[in-house]
Write a protein that holds these residues in place. Structure first.
Motif, mmCIF file in Angstrom:
data_model
loop_
_atom_site.group_PDB
_atom_site.id
_atom_site.type_symbol
_atom_site.label_atom_id
_atom_site.label_comp_id
_atom_site.label_asym_id
_atom_site.label_seq_id
_atom_site.Cartn_x
_atom_site.Cartn_y
_atom_site.Cartn_z
ATOM 1 N N ILE A 182 31.898 2.539 -67.976
ATOM 2 C CA ILE A 182 31.969 1.967 -66.628
ATOM 3 C C ILE A 182 30.776 1.038 -66.438
ATOM 4 O O ILE A 182 29.634 1.422 -66.718
ATOM 5 N N GLU A 183 31.028 -0.165 -65.949
ATOM 6 C CA GLU A 183 29.938 -1.079 -65.625
ATOM 7 C C GLU A 183 29.511 -0.847 -64.180
ATOM 8 O O GLU A 183 30.333 -0.905 -63.267
ATOM 9 N N ILE A 184 28.236 -0.572 -63.980
ATOM 10 C CA ILE A 184 27.699 -0.374 -62.637
ATOM 11 C C ILE A 184 27.135 -1.711 -62.154
ATOM 12 O O ILE A 184 26.234 -2.279 -62.777
ATOM 13 N N VAL A 185 27.674 -2.199 -61.047
ATOM 14 C CA VAL A 185 27.308 -3.508 -60.517
ATOM 15 C C VAL A 185 26.482 -3.326 -59.247
ATOM 16 O O VAL A 185 26.952 -2.736 -58.269
ATOM 17 N N GLY A 186 25.255 -3.817 -59.276
ATOM 18 C CA GLY A 186 24.400 -3.780 -58.091
ATOM 19 C C GLY A 186 24.591 -5.028 -57.248
ATOM 20 O O GLY A 186 24.628 -6.142 -57.789
ATOM 21 N N CYS A 187 24.725 -4.867 -55.953
ATOM 22 C CA CYS A 187 24.964 -5.987 -55.040
ATOM 23 C C CYS A 187 23.815 -6.099 -54.038
ATOM 24 O O CYS A 187 23.282 -5.083 -53.581
ATOM 25 N N PRO A 188 23.435 -7.339 -53.673
ATOM 26 C CA PRO A 188 22.306 -7.541 -52.758
ATOM 27 C C PRO A 188 22.495 -6.837 -51.421
ATOM 28 O O PRO A 188 23.624 -6.595 -50.978
ATOM 29 N N ILE A 189 21.379 -6.516 -50.771
ATOM 30 C CA ILE A 189 21.400 -5.834 -49.481
ATOM 31 C C ILE A 189 22.022 -6.743 -48.427
ATOM 32 O O ILE A 189 21.653 -7.899 -48.287
ATOM 33 N N LYS A 190 22.966 -6.217 -47.693
ATOM 34 C CA LYS A 190 23.554 -6.925 -46.558
ATOM 35 C C LYS A 190 22.756 -6.544 -45.316
ATOM 36 O O LYS A 190 22.553 -5.357 -45.027
#
Length: 295
Positions: A182-190
């Motif tokens: 599984i690829e864990i994708v980090g997304c910027p803080i909203k």
């Protein structure tokens, strides 16, 4: 309580993990890429950003809505956590094509049976600092629910926000330890318009408190600038002294740590990635945030 595979305004909701597994294995084609966004409900624009990113990278999306009891060390916090599945699903429908996702919204016994107890995990020390040190057993609860969900859903990619940066690093370590593909994708803080990191907990603040909470991100931004020309110790003192001027805030901690190990650091080294982590209490609400620091 929703029955299995209930259609609420065209959004499919599944409340049984067995039914979810069957749906994913039989009703969906194996050739599609599957994204996953785990949530505890009380959805806001930050969650929608994660879902939109998942849809942009994957063909189909699973969103879980489950308030996980084993990651709360404070029973009162668990009881106060907002729950409104109808509102959450309606909110999703306004932003995401219902034909491209399914919502998994189980009851506790579907996940844990009659025994809601967390498994024990080792995250190579990532769990022993900051949130792990202050919320005993929290990341064991996170690991327990995510291992369960990852095993059932088998996503290609799972999406997490950087607001919970320590959790993001721990999830990556969990996937590595369990040898999951599984690829864990980090997304910027909203963030809200004035900078407060979006969180379900923000709903518990008064309007005045929510506006005052802008101070948290303002201080982090100033600390990042201050950090360029000052030591770690002086930067920490700068943040601590800032909040002393605002008695309505209770600073639980401000820590400068290595992005990789999450261990607090005392000296700066060139070409090393640092991040400032903060926890502040306001109106009885525990608010967290973080910021990348210049290197």
């Amino acid at each position: 309580m929703f029955v299995d595979r209930l259609m609420l305004n065209t959004v499919m909701i599944i409340t049984s993990h067995n039914k979810l597994k069957n749906y994913l294995e039989t009703d969906l084609k194996n050739s599609i890429s599957l994204g996953f966004v785990p949530t505890m409900g009380a959805l806001h624009d930050g969650h929608i950003t994660l879902m939109q990113e998942a849809i942009s990278q994957c063909d189909f999306l699973v969103v879980s809505i489950f308030v996980n009891p084993t990651q709360f060390d404070n029973k009162s916090d668990l009881q106060k956590y907002p729950r409104n599945i109808t509102q959450d699903v309606e909110f999703i429908k306004q932003h995401i094509d219902p034909k491209k996702l399914v919502v998994y919204a189980p009851e506790t016994d579907d996940v844990y049976g009659n025994n809601p107890i967390a498994k024990k995990y080792g995250y190579d020390g990532l769990e022993q600092v900051m949130e792990g040190a202050n919320r005993l057993g929290h990341f064991d609860g996170v690991g327990t629910i995510l291992e369960f969900l990852f095993t059932i859903i088998k996503p290609d990619k799972a999406f997490f926000g950087e607001k919970d940066f320590q959790q993001l690093q721990i999830v990556k370590k969990l996937v590595e330890k369990l040898k999951l593909d599984i690829e864990i994708v980090g997304c910027p803080i909203k963030r809200e318009a004035h900078g407060l990191a979006m969180s379900s907990r923000n709903e518990r603040l008064t309007t005045d408190g929510r506006n005052k909470a802008a101070l948290i991100y303002e201080t982090l931004q100033k600390a990042a600038v201050y950090f360029k020309d000052h030591s770690i110790y002086k930067t920490q003192k700068f943040v601590e002294e800032t909040f002393l001027n605002y008695p309505e805030f209770n600073l639980e901690y401000f820590t400068i740590a290595s992005e990789e190990t999450l261990k607090p650091v005392k000296r700066k080294y060139k070409n090393h990635l640092y991040r400032g982590f903060i926890v502040v209490h306001l109106e009885g609400v525990r608010l967290i945030d973080n910021i990348a620091l210049p290197h």
